[in-house]
Design a protein around this motif. Structure first.
Motif, mmCIF file in Angstrom:
data_model
loop_
_atom_site.group_PDB
_atom_site.id
_atom_site.type_symbol
_atom_site.label_atom_id
_atom_site.label_comp_id
_atom_site.label_asym_id
_atom_site.label_seq_id
_atom_site.Cartn_x
_atom_site.Cartn_y
_atom_site.Cartn_z
ATOM 1 N N PRO A 111 0.837 -1.206 0.000
ATOM 2 C CA PRO A 111 0.000 0.000 0.000
ATOM 3 C C PRO A 111 0.873 1.257 0.000
ATOM 4 C CG PRO A 111 -0.689 -1.555 1.707
ATOM 5 C CD PRO A 111 0.658 -1.999 1.226
ATOM 6 N N VAL A 112 0.682 2.114 -0.973
ATOM 7 C CA VAL A 112 1.376 3.397 -1.036
ATOM 8 C C VAL A 112 0.419 4.440 -0.472
ATOM 9 C CG1 VAL A 112 2.399 5.139 -2.541
ATOM 10 C CG2 VAL A 112 2.786 2.699 -2.988
ATOM 11 N N VAL A 113 0.800 5.007 0.668
ATOM 12 C CA VAL A 113 -0.080 5.932 1.381
ATOM 13 C C VAL A 113 0.638 7.266 1.560
ATOM 14 C CG1 VAL A 113 -1.386 6.360 3.489
ATOM 15 C CG2 VAL A 113 -1.234 4.036 2.566
ATOM 16 N N PRO A 114 0.411 8.227 0.674
ATOM 17 C CA PRO A 114 1.009 9.549 0.838
ATOM 18 C C PRO A 114 0.471 10.220 2.099
ATOM 19 C CG PRO A 114 0.161 9.234 -1.379
ATOM 20 C CD PRO A 114 -0.366 8.124 -0.561
ATOM 21 N N ALA A 115 1.325 10.990 2.733
ATOM 22 C CA ALA A 115 0.942 11.652 3.980
ATOM 23 C C ALA A 115 1.631 12.998 4.088
ATOM 24 C CB ALA A 115 1.299 10.781 5.179
ATOM 25 N N ALA A 116 1.004 13.894 4.835
ATOM 26 C CA ALA A 116 1.615 15.182 5.136
ATOM 27 C C ALA A 116 1.190 15.594 6.536
ATOM 28 C CB ALA A 116 1.201 16.242 4.111
ATOM 29 N N GLY A 117 2.095 16.293 7.235
ATOM 30 C CA GLY A 117 1.837 16.664 8.612
ATOM 31 C C GLY A 117 1.867 18.163 8.828
ATOM 32 N N VAL A 118 1.076 18.606 9.804
ATOM 33 C CA VAL A 118 1.103 19.998 10.244
ATOM 34 C C VAL A 118 1.881 20.084 11.551
ATOM 35 C CG1 VAL A 118 -1.096 20.531 9.148
ATOM 36 C CG2 VAL A 118 -1.067 19.873 11.557
ATOM 37 N N PHE A 119 2.441 21.252 11.813
ATOM 38 C CA PHE A 119 3.157 21.483 13.063
ATOM 39 C C PHE A 119 2.161 21.906 14.136
ATOM 40 C CE2 PHE A 119 5.504 23.605 16.298
ATOM 41 C CZ PHE A 119 6.747 23.011 16.331
ATOM 42 N N ASP A 120 1.952 21.026 15.126
ATOM 43 C CA ASP A 120 1.101 21.355 16.268
ATOM 44 C C ASP A 120 1.737 20.875 17.574
ATOM 45 O OD1 ASP A 120 0.784 18.636 16.064
ATOM 46 O OD2 ASP A 120 -1.375 18.667 15.726
ATOM 47 N N LEU A 121 3.042 20.660 17.549
ATOM 48 C CA LEU A 121 3.734 20.109 18.714
ATOM 49 C C LEU A 121 3.576 21.023 19.922
ATOM 50 C CD1 LEU A 121 7.008 18.918 16.942
ATOM 51 C CD2 LEU A 121 5.093 17.495 17.686
ATOM 52 N N GLY A 122 3.190 20.439 21.039
ATOM 53 C CA GLY A 122 3.065 21.186 22.282
ATOM 54 C C GLY A 122 1.801 21.999 22.424
ATOM 55 N N ARG A 123 0.906 21.961 21.455
ATOM 56 C CA ARG A 123 -0.291 22.801 21.534
ATOM 57 C C ARG A 123 -1.166 22.454 22.734
ATOM 58 N NH1 ARG A 123 -0.882 24.502 15.932
ATOM 59 N NH2 ARG A 123 1.118 25.553 15.645
ATOM 60 N N GLY A 124 -1.136 21.195 23.156
ATOM 61 C CA GLY A 124 -1.911 20.811 24.327
ATOM 62 C C GLY A 124 -1.138 20.927 25.623
ATOM 63 N N GLY A 125 0.153 21.268 25.520
ATOM 64 C CA GLY A 125 0.978 21.428 26.709
ATOM 65 C C GLY A 125 2.051 20.387 26.871
ATOM 66 N N ASP A 126 2.035 19.314 26.066
ATOM 67 C CA ASP A 126 3.058 18.260 26.154
ATOM 68 C C ASP A 126 3.678 18.070 24.773
ATOM 69 O OD1 ASP A 126 4.577 15.921 26.374
ATOM 70 O OD2 ASP A 126 3.146 14.963 27.735
ATOM 71 N N TRP A 127 4.940 18.461 24.661
ATOM 72 C CA TRP A 127 5.654 18.414 23.381
ATOM 73 C C TRP A 127 5.733 16.999 22.810
ATOM 74 C CZ3 TRP A 127 7.769 21.879 20.012
ATOM 75 C CH2 TRP A 127 8.710 21.402 19.098
ATOM 76 N N ARG A 128 5.768 15.989 23.666
ATOM 77 C CA ARG A 128 6.044 14.624 23.201
ATOM 78 C C ARG A 128 4.773 13.861 22.805
ATOM 79 N NH1 ARG A 128 11.047 13.041 23.521
ATOM 80 N NH2 ARG A 128 10.425 10.848 23.353
ATOM 81 N N ILE A 129 3.631 14.483 22.890
ATOM 82 C CA ILE A 129 2.399 13.817 22.451
ATOM 83 C C ILE A 129 2.182 14.114 20.974
ATOM 84 C CG2 ILE A 129 -0.103 13.783 22.669
ATOM 85 C CD1 ILE A 129 0.192 14.223 25.623
ATOM 86 N N ARG A 130 2.079 13.052 20.183
ATOM 87 C CA ARG A 130 1.832 13.212 18.751
ATOM 88 C C ARG A 130 1.190 11.936 18.200
ATOM 89 N NH1 ARG A 130 7.862 12.865 19.221
ATOM 90 N NH2 ARG A 130 7.547 14.979 20.034
ATOM 91 N N PRO A 131 0.513 12.010 17.051
ATOM 92 C CA PRO A 131 -0.112 10.818 16.481
ATOM 93 C C PRO A 131 0.908 9.738 16.157
ATOM 94 C CG PRO A 131 -0.973 12.798 15.444
ATOM 95 C CD PRO A 131 0.218 13.224 16.270
ATOM 96 N N ASP A 132 0.446 8.474 16.216
ATOM 97 C CA ASP A 132 1.287 7.338 15.876
ATOM 98 C C ASP A 132 0.483 6.375 15.006
ATOM 99 O OD1 ASP A 132 -0.477 6.155 17.635
ATOM 100 O OD2 ASP A 132 0.999 5.837 19.231
#
Length: 343
Positions: A108-129
């Motif tokens: 499966p070829v799945v193109p992806a792109a991300g936005v910068f939202d690091l730390g918006r909730g208060g924890d820099w290390r929380i991000r989608p996986d």
């Protein structure tokens, strides 16, 4: 079919959102799922600092002809891990580029792109996986064809900002004179402004003929409130506006590439500035190919190109109008409605 003014008005496309759990989490993932067998796809990256995956596979000079899904995600480059969950889900169903004689031999070829939202909730290390990506594609697969698409602080737009305002996910569609449908899904997350500093009008409203002019005293109060929040919230957010623009018109890969490029004009109408070195502005174009273009008219594509930019502008306006303000450990980000009382 009921028209929802949404990406899902392009028959066969489904949209699913997932949010990362946690009190200090403000991020998520959105998946656009194609009908089985895939769609023609292309991409145009105008930002100078994109976070992307598998975009080179969409170059018309390269081998991949159709794709099964596109991932838009928070978390910047870290959040691209969400695509792995979508890849695994598709592989389990035998969906992807066939590379061998057995049904399970697909990639499966799945193109992806991300936005910068690091730390918006208060924890820099929380991000989608990968688990977030799987949840989003399962949500997409669980929706009915033509279902409405939730807007605002959902999916990849959960932690999105537009300048100092809360951004989010928005969508819009149009049916053309030819009968073709063109639609867009946008994640509005930009350092640039969506608001005219002279009037308080959303830039995108100038182009749909429905500009609402706030009273001068309301605009002054909004500017003063935002100035007061700038010290608490820190530096302006990093840019990235993402979009998927889709049509049921039958497009070649080269024509889809042109659509992805001209759709960026829709971002430029609604956000200023765009396409700078710290932007990640990226547009994917999809064609389900259900409605042939007029073969006797060499300019038949123009109608689709113009509509692509228009629906991107309207989707950004929808994202901002649907957003709700946030006041949390990561900062205070009011919505446009909070400041102006206008939707």
């Amino acid at each position: 079919m009921t028209r929802n003014d949404a990406l899902t008005d392009v028959a066969g496309l489904r949209v699913g959102h997932a949010r990362v759990a946690g009190d200090r989490a403000l991020t998520g993932t959105t998946v656009v799922l194609a009908p089985e067998g895939g769609v023609v796809a292309a991409v145009d990256v105008r930002g100078g600092g994109p976070a992307t995956r598998e975009t080179e596979a969409l170059d018309p000079r390269n081998v991949v002809q159709r794709i099964e899904a596109v991932v838009l995600t928070g978390g910047s480059a870290f959040g691209l891990d969400a695509a792995a969950g979508v890849v695994a889900w598709l592989e389990e169903r035998g969906r992807g580029v066939r590379v061998g004689p057995e049904p399970e031999q697909v990639v499966p070829v799945v193109p992806a792109a991300g936005v910068f939202d690091l730390g918006r909730g208060g924890d820099w290390r929380i991000r989608p996986d990968a688990a977030t990506g799987r949840a989003a594609v399962e949500a997409a697969a669980g929706t009915a064809v033509g279902a409405p698409v939730e807007e605002g602080a959902v999916g990849a737009g959960t932690g999105a900002l537009v300048g100092p305002l809360k951004g989010g996910t928005g969508t819009a569609s149009a049916v053309l004179a030819s009968g073709a449908t063109v639609a867009a899904l946008v994640v509005a997350n930009a350092a640039g402004s969506v608001v005219d500093p002279l009037t308080g009008v959303l830039y995108g409203r100038y182009f749909d003929g429905r500009a609402e002019y706030p009273a001068p005293e309301v605009h002054r109060a909004a500017c003063e409130r935002l100035a007061g929040l700038s010290e608490r919230n820190g530096p302006a957010p990093l840019n990235t506006t993402l979009a998927v623009v889709a049509t049921d018109a039958e497009l070649s890969r080269a024509q889809a590439q042109k659509l992805a490029g001209t759709a960026h004009d829709g971002i430029a109408r609604a956000v200023r500035p765009v396409h700078l070195l710290n932007d990640g502005d990226t547009v994917f174009a999809l064609s389900t190919g259900l409605r042939p273009l007029d073969a006797t008219d060499q300019l038949a594509l123009n109608e689709v190109l113009a509509a692509g930019a228009d629906v991107v502008t309207r989707a950004i306006v929808s994202a901002v109008r649907a957003a709700k303000g946030v006041d949390g450990p990561g900062g205070t980000f009011p919505s446009y409605h909070d400041l102006y009382g206008l939707d």
